[in-house]
Motif scaffolding. Structure first.
Motif, PDB file in Angstrom:
ATOM      1  N   TYR A 135      -0.136   6.380  -3.920  1.00 45.80           N
ATOM      2  CA  TYR A 135       0.002   7.697  -4.825  1.00 45.80           C
ATOM      3  C   TYR A 135      -0.808   7.174  -6.075  1.00 45.80           C
ATOM      4  O   TYR A 135      -0.722   8.333  -7.159  1.00 45.80           O
ATOM      5  CB  TYR A 135       1.420   8.468  -4.897  1.00 45.80           C
ATOM      6  N   LYS A 136      -0.727   6.218  -6.707  1.00 41.33           N
ATOM      7  CA  LYS A 136      -1.207   5.722  -8.124  1.00 41.33           C
ATOM      8  C   LYS A 136      -2.584   6.506  -8.196  1.00 41.33           C
ATOM      9  O   LYS A 136      -3.582   6.110  -7.430  1.00 41.33           O
ATOM     10  CB  LYS A 136      -1.185   4.367  -8.170  1.00 41.33           C
ATOM     11  N   ARG A 191       5.150   7.939   4.012  1.00 39.99           N
ATOM     12  CA  ARG A 191       4.999   9.002   2.721  1.00 39.99           C
ATOM     13  C   ARG A 191       5.852  10.165   2.978  1.00 39.99           C
ATOM     14  O   ARG A 191       6.223  10.504   1.888  1.00 39.99           O
ATOM     15  CB  ARG A 191       3.569   9.360   2.727  1.00 39.99           C
ATOM     16  N   LYS A 223      -3.786   9.245  -7.976  1.00 36.68           N
ATOM     17  CA  LYS A 223      -4.031  10.469  -7.345  1.00 36.68           C
ATOM     18  C   LYS A 223      -3.147  11.710  -7.640  1.00 36.68           C
ATOM     19  O   LYS A 223      -2.198  11.798  -8.531  1.00 36.68           O
ATOM     20  CB  LYS A 223      -3.510  10.242  -5.665  1.00 36.68           C
ATOM     21  N   ASP A 263       3.422   1.534  -1.619  1.00 37.76           N
ATOM     22  CA  ASP A 263       3.969   1.943  -3.043  1.00 37.76           C
ATOM     23  C   ASP A 263       2.739   2.410  -3.633  1.00 37.76           C
ATOM     24  O   ASP A 263       2.716   3.139  -4.808  1.00 37.76           O
ATOM     25  CB  ASP A 263       4.404   0.443  -3.696  1.00 37.76           C
ATOM     26  N   ASP A 264       1.623   1.767  -3.489  1.00 35.75           N
ATOM     27  CA  ASP A 264       0.419   1.986  -4.299  1.00 35.75           C
ATOM     28  C   ASP A 264      -0.389   3.186  -4.140  1.00 35.75           C
ATOM     29  O   ASP A 264      -1.252   3.688  -4.512  1.00 35.75           O
ATOM     30  CB  ASP A 264      -0.485   0.769  -4.385  1.00 35.75           C
ATOM     31  N   PRO A 304       6.629   6.786  -6.364  1.00 31.88           N
ATOM     32  CA  PRO A 304       5.874   5.341  -6.612  1.00 31.88           C
ATOM     33  C   PRO A 304       4.330   5.615  -7.137  1.00 31.88           C
ATOM     34  O   PRO A 304       3.689   6.301  -6.401  1.00 31.88           O
ATOM     35  CB  PRO A 304       6.131   4.398  -5.347  1.00 31.88           C
ATOM     36  N   GLY A 305       3.962   5.189  -8.165  1.00 30.89           N
ATOM     37  CA  GLY A 305       2.511   5.426  -8.663  1.00 30.89           C
ATOM     38  C   GLY A 305       2.625   6.509  -9.544  1.00 30.89           C
ATOM     39  O   GLY A 305       1.442   6.810 -10.085  1.00 30.89           O
ATOM     40  N   ASN A 306       3.704   7.306  -9.549  1.00 23.02           N
ATOM     41  CA  ASN A 306       3.434   8.500 -10.469  1.00 23.02           C
ATOM     42  C   ASN A 306       2.315   9.481 -10.593  1.00 23.02           C
ATOM     43  O   ASN A 306       1.600   9.500 -11.573  1.00 23.02           O
ATOM     44  CB  ASN A 306       3.633   7.943 -11.951  1.00 23.02           C
ATOM     45  N   PRO A 307       2.035  10.021  -9.372  1.00 16.35           N
ATOM     46  CA  PRO A 307       0.761  10.800  -9.147  1.00 16.35           C
ATOM     47  C   PRO A 307       0.853  11.953 -10.264  1.00 16.35           C
ATOM     48  O   PRO A 307       1.909  12.425 -10.302  1.00 16.35           O
ATOM     49  CB  PRO A 307       0.746  11.187  -7.932  1.00 16.35           C
ATOM     50  N   SER A 330       0.607  -1.011  -0.100  1.00 12.59           N
ATOM     51  CA  SER A 330      -0.277   0.083   0.065  1.00 12.59           C
ATOM     52  C   SER A 330       0.933   1.191   0.003  1.00 12.59           C
ATOM     53  O   SER A 330       0.385   2.227  -0.544  1.00 12.59           O
ATOM     54  CB  SER A 330      -0.874   0.171   1.105  1.00 12.59           C
TER      55      SER A 330
END
Length: 340
Positions: free
Chosen positions: A27-28, A280, A30, A24-25, A60-63, A22
């Protein structure tokens, strides 16, 4: 690699794989918002927009990353918003002037935060305060400024802002410069426009901002830097006089050193609300540092003439802690100079 390490750690029972994933995920999908406390077109805004174009790929997740200008009270509205209103979820980054950290120590009205409770990401550059004035003002040297028979109108934003207001007030008190501080502008871009239009003679704020946003006027000679205030001369300004060398007393030198020099590393911090989850916080700190070292960002910054001199969070925290240990006598003097 991070997921593999998380799985290995989970085997020995330290963390659940789902919890690690979670991180890592999160910011995906967002959007991260950088709240800039000044109007568009100034130095704070210019740096924030440059960073926003490159930082996403290091998270991570490239927001998505957007910049929101929240003006008012020299960015104090933005500072209070980040502290009191913004959710501590790692999706809001504040970029307001660090002079308010000293302002808290001095008891500045309107401050609704405790600087020691903010979470800091870092700063892209240390401020190097200079005073730039227009040729039309007739003030083309410190000697002419000192000799002026009338106060020279200099632009400001609001009480407590490191620059232009604090620096201008301290230079007036420490050096005896004839100055009329005209404050209330929404950002240095507005001060610049007022000076170009003859409403002001100029202003005192960071060279890294002025050198970019006032470039055409500097190149044409319509604007000149006639004074600088830092512990050493900027490489671009080897022959511009240092303010502290013009001071006539130890008290004046101490005011300049603490109120201007000591403020330089904390002026341009990128800041998170108190209580932001540590995982974070670490992600954003690493992403911020990686962005400033990114060759593509470096090329972008060079093209825009943005100087980069990364200041890590631990140095910022140390500087802020030092503010709360200042000599009471100096605190009283600075309070008198800056707010009376």
């Amino acid at each position: 690699m991070r997921r593999i390490l998380c799985a290995l750690i989970a085997v020995v029972g330290f963390v659940k794989v789902g919890e690690c994933a979670s991180v890592d995920d999160f910011y995906k999908g967002k959007t991260v918002k950088i709240v800039v406390g000044f109007s568009a077109g100034g130095g704070f805004d210019t740096y924030a927009r440059a960073i926003s174009r490159h930082m996403s790929k290091h998270i991570p997740g490239n927001p998505g990353i957007v910049v929101e200008n929240m003006t008012g009270a020299g960015s104090l509205i933005a500072a209070n918003h980040v502290y009191k209103v913004a959710k501590p979820d790692g999706l809001t980054i504040g970029h307001f002037i660090g002079g308010f950290f000293l302002g808290q120590v001095l008891g500045q009205p309107g401050i609704e935060f405790d600087a020691r409770k903010f979470e800091f990401i870092g700063a892209p550059v240390s401020d190097h305060v200079v005073c730039a004035l227009t040729k039309a003002s007739g003030i083309t040297s410190v000697e002419k400024w000192m000799a002026s028979k009338t106060p020279v109108k200099m632009g400001g934003l609001a009480p407590g802002t490191s620059t232009p207001d604090n620096a201008t007030r301290i230079l007036k008190a420490a050096l005896g410069l004839p100055i009329q501080l005209v404050t209330g502008y929404k950002g240095t871009a507005d001060v610049r426009l007022a000076a170009d239009g003859g409403e002001l003679a100029g202003g005192c704020w960071g060279w890294d901002s002025i050198s970019v946003t006032w470039r055409k006027a500097l190149d044409s000679g319509d604007v000149a830097v006639i004074l600088q205030a830092n512990r050493k001369n900027h490489p671009d300004l080897p022959n511009v006089p240092q303010a502290i060398k013009l001071a006539k007393s130890d008290e004046s030198r101490r005011m300049i050193d603490v109120g201007i020099h000591g403020d330089s590393d904390i002026v341009r911090t990128y800041t998170l609300p108190p209580g932001t989850p540590k995982d974070r916080l670490q992600i954003l700190r690493k992403a911020f540092e990686a962005t400033l070292k990114d060759p593509e960002f470096a090329a972008d910054a060079k093209k825009a003439r943005l100087n980069i001199d990364y200041i890590p969070a631990d140095e910022i925290e140390r500087d802020i802690a030092g503010l709360f240990k200042l000599d009471p006598g100096l605190v009283g003097k600075l309070k008198d100079v800056l707010y009376n």
